[in-house]
Enzyme design. Structure first.
Site, PDB file in Angstrom:
ATOM      1  N   THR A  42      -9.529   9.410  -2.599  1.00  0.00           N
ATOM      2  CA  THR A  42     -10.915   9.875  -2.722  1.00  0.00           C
ATOM      3  C   THR A  42     -11.437  10.088  -1.307  1.00  0.00           C
ATOM      4  OG1 THR A  42     -11.240   8.535  -4.705  1.00  0.00           O
ATOM      5  CG2 THR A  42     -13.219   9.329  -3.586  1.00  0.00           C
ATOM      6  N   LYS A  44     -15.059  14.300  -8.603  1.00  0.00           N
ATOM      7  CA  LYS A  44     -14.960  12.835  -8.472  1.00  0.00           C
ATOM      8  C   LYS A  44     -16.281  12.225  -7.978  1.00  0.00           C
ATOM      9  CE  LYS A  44     -13.219   8.700  -7.588  1.00  0.00           C
ATOM     10  NZ  LYS A  44     -12.753   7.758  -8.559  1.00  0.00           N
ATOM     11  N   LYS A  65     -18.551   3.368  -1.135  1.00  0.00           N
ATOM     12  CA  LYS A  65     -17.844   4.464  -0.439  1.00  0.00           C
ATOM     13  C   LYS A  65     -18.107   5.793  -1.164  1.00  0.00           C
ATOM     14  CE  LYS A  65     -13.272   6.430   0.103  1.00  0.00           C
ATOM     15  NZ  LYS A  65     -11.861   6.382  -0.216  1.00  0.00           N
TER      16      LYS A  65
HETATM   17  P1  NAD Z   1      -5.503   0.573  -0.291  1.00  0.00           P
HETATM   18  O1  NAD Z   1      -6.199   0.264   0.976  1.00  0.00           O
HETATM   19  O2  NAD Z   1      -4.984  -0.556  -1.136  1.00  0.00           O
HETATM   20  O3  NAD Z   1      -4.243   1.553  -0.006  1.00  0.00           O
HETATM   21  C1  NAD Z   1      -4.213   2.522   0.996  1.00  0.00           C
HETATM   22  C2  NAD Z   1      -2.886   2.368   1.718  1.00  0.00           C
HETATM   23  O4  NAD Z   1      -2.731   3.416   2.690  1.00  0.00           O
HETATM   24  C3  NAD Z   1      -2.771   1.045   2.489  1.00  0.00           C
HETATM   25  O5  NAD Z   1      -1.698   0.296   1.977  1.00  0.00           O
HETATM   26  C4  NAD Z   1      -2.525   1.482   3.937  1.00  0.00           C
HETATM   27  O6  NAD Z   1      -1.627   0.645   4.629  1.00  0.00           O
HETATM   28  C5  NAD Z   1      -1.954   2.868   3.732  1.00  0.00           C
HETATM   29  N1  NAD Z   1      -2.064   3.713   4.913  1.00  0.00           N
HETATM   30  C6  NAD Z   1      -3.145   3.954   5.709  1.00  0.00           C
HETATM   31  N2  NAD Z   1      -2.828   4.799   6.703  1.00  0.00           N
HETATM   32  C7  NAD Z   1      -1.515   5.105   6.547  1.00  0.00           C
HETATM   33  C8  NAD Z   1      -0.597   5.914   7.254  1.00  0.00           C
HETATM   34  N3  NAD Z   1      -0.968   6.566   8.360  1.00  0.00           N
HETATM   35  N4  NAD Z   1       0.677   5.999   6.815  1.00  0.00           N
HETATM   36  C9  NAD Z   1       1.069   5.332   5.718  1.00  0.00           C
HETATM   37  N5  NAD Z   1       0.249   4.527   4.996  1.00  0.00           N
HETATM   38  C10 NAD Z   1      -1.025   4.420   5.411  1.00  0.00           C
HETATM   39  O7  NAD Z   1      -6.489   1.487  -1.132  1.00  0.00           O
HETATM   40  P2  NAD Z   1      -6.404   1.833  -2.709  1.00  0.00           P
HETATM   41  O8  NAD Z   1      -7.287   0.910  -3.463  1.00  0.00           O
HETATM   42  O9  NAD Z   1      -4.980   2.001  -3.082  1.00  0.00           O
HETATM   43  O10 NAD Z   1      -7.159   3.256  -2.705  1.00  0.00           O
HETATM   44  C11 NAD Z   1      -6.507   4.420  -2.247  1.00  0.00           C
HETATM   45  C12 NAD Z   1      -7.438   5.594  -2.493  1.00  0.00           C
HETATM   46  O11 NAD Z   1      -7.736   5.694  -3.877  1.00  0.00           O
HETATM   47  C13 NAD Z   1      -8.793   5.478  -1.766  1.00  0.00           C
HETATM   48  O12 NAD Z   1      -9.144   6.733  -1.289  1.00  0.00           O
HETATM   49  C14 NAD Z   1      -9.721   4.977  -2.854  1.00  0.00           C
HETATM   50  O13 NAD Z   1     -11.073   5.362  -2.645  1.00  0.00           O
HETATM   51  C15 NAD Z   1      -9.149   5.669  -4.080  1.00  0.00           C
HETATM   52  N6  NAD Z   1      -9.419   4.991  -5.346  1.00  0.00           N
HETATM   53  C16 NAD Z   1      -9.260   3.635  -5.456  1.00  0.00           C
HETATM   54  C17 NAD Z   1      -9.519   3.026  -6.682  1.00  0.00           C
HETATM   55  C18 NAD Z   1      -9.359   1.529  -6.846  1.00  0.00           C
HETATM   56  O14 NAD Z   1      -9.805   0.986  -7.875  1.00  0.00           O
HETATM   57  N7  NAD Z   1      -8.708   0.830  -5.924  1.00  0.00           N
HETATM   58  C19 NAD Z   1      -9.940   3.789  -7.793  1.00  0.00           C
HETATM   59  C20 NAD Z   1     -10.057   5.183  -7.648  1.00  0.00           C
HETATM   60  C21 NAD Z   1      -9.795   5.767  -6.420  1.00  0.00           C
END
Ligand code: NAD
Length: 295
Positions: free
Chosen positions: A93, A168, A243
């Site tokens: 997102t 979204k 966010k």
């Molecule tokens: P998260 O922080 O658990 O996962 C993101 C991952 O990206 C981390 O593990 C981080 O180490 C990795 N990362 C960052 N930079 C990187 C790079 N340069 N190379 C490789 N890996 C890298 O976050 P999440 O909860 O999995 O959310 C991910 C996305 O999904 C976000 O944009 C969030 O807004 C969206 N989202 C989350 C949810 C939820 O309930 N968690 C629901 C809908 C949407």
């Protein structure tokens, strides 16, 4: 069978990549965090040393990263390594401007792209029941849909590049505002002597009915599966709602839309998070409304 590269194996990306591997797709994955790489390896994802190796020879590459800056940095790194004819899908997102910039970055090298943010949270990611909101060309959508269907139950084409992100943030602006409205109604009812169950029974079958009430009720009792019944453990954390509301606020401002309620909802979630509740489920906002209504 398409070879898939998956970058970002966090709370969402980890189970999404695992579902692709479970469905028999050859998946290579990468995350900056070693523990997450190890956890993904245990689910059948082949781990690479860096993002570029993950992309080499992949037919489809998926990114699931925290924010627009991470997506642009990773795409700048991987686009030159992607093979001609590859499809890049960003499921994070992020802000609409970064999403459109990412599309442009890849288009300049003849690589097809989709923005495909999700709703459904970690539970949906684990159960492969996510909804994908997808922006990009019809052709790219037709190619990406079968892959996304392995991680979700609904895949909706929203139009041109960036429109998945638009859908979204519009959805979550409605959700954030409606959760506050439902919470205010419960607190008002409480103060005036109306039971939670009576209010639920009336509103759930009246014109105030909405998802925040009927599927995700912010008070314990009426909907046994809602986080209110398990100490407001997320679910969908308040920090993530904040966010998304801030993304909606920025998008509204960029096109001069006066989103008064959505903007106010962002302010209220900001204050809620500042009380140390950013890790709680966003429906815990009812406790914030109640605390502010004391006296
Ligand atoms: P998260 O922080 O658990 O996962 C993101 C991952 O990206 C981390 O593990 C981080 O180490 C990795 N990362 C960052 N930079 C990187 C790079 N340069 N190379 C490789 N890996 C890298 O976050 P999440 O909860 O999995 O959310 C991910 C996305 O999904 C976000 O944009 C969030 O807004 C969206 N989202 C989350 C949810 C939820 O309930 N968690 C629901 C809908 C949407």
């Amino acid at each position: 069978m398409p070879h898939i590269g998956f970058i970002g194996l966090g709370n969402m990306g980890g189970p999404m990549a695992a579902n692709l591997a479970k469905s028999g797709e050859p998946v290579r994955g990468f995350d900056l965090v070693a523990a997450l790489r190890e956890a993904a390896a245990a689910t059948g994802v082949a781990i690479t040393d860096n993002a570029r190796d993950c992309v080499e020879n992949a037919d489809v590459v998926i990114t699931m990263l925290p924010a627009g800056e991470h997506v642009l940095a990773v795409w700048e790194d991987i686009v030159p390594a992607a093979k001609q004819g590859a499809l890049l899908i960003d499921c994070s997102t992020i802000d609409v401007a970064s999403a459109r910039a990412a599309h442009k970055l890849a288009a300049g090298r003849g690589i097809a792209t989709l923005d495909a943010p999700v709703s459904g949270g970690v539970g949906g990611a684990k159960a492969a029941t996510l909804t994908f909101m997808v922006g990009g060309s019809q052709h790219a959508f037709a190619r990406g849909k079968p892959v996304l269907e392995k991680m979700g139950k609904r895949v909706v084409h929203c139009g041109e590049a960036g429109n998945g992100q638009v859908a979204k943030i519009c959805n979550n602006m409605v959700l954030g505002a409606s959760m506050i409205a439902v919470s205010e109604a419960f607190v008002l009812g409480e103060k005036l002597g109306l039971s939670h169950q009576a209010l639920f029974d009336v509103v759930s079958s009246s014109s105030g009915q909405c998802w925040a009430l009927t599927s995700y009720c912010p008070v314990p009792g009426p909907v046994p599966t809602s986080p209110a019944n398990s100490g407001y453990k997320p679910g969908f954390a308040a920090a993530l709602m904040l966010k998304d509301l801030n993304l909606a606020r920025a998008a509204a401002s960029s096109v001069h839309v006066e989103a008064a309620i959505g903007t106010h909802a962002a302010d209220i979630y900001q204050q809620f998070c500042e009380t140390g509740s950013s890790g709680a489920d966003f429906s815990g906002i009812v406790n914030f409304v109640r605390a502010r209504s004391a006296g």
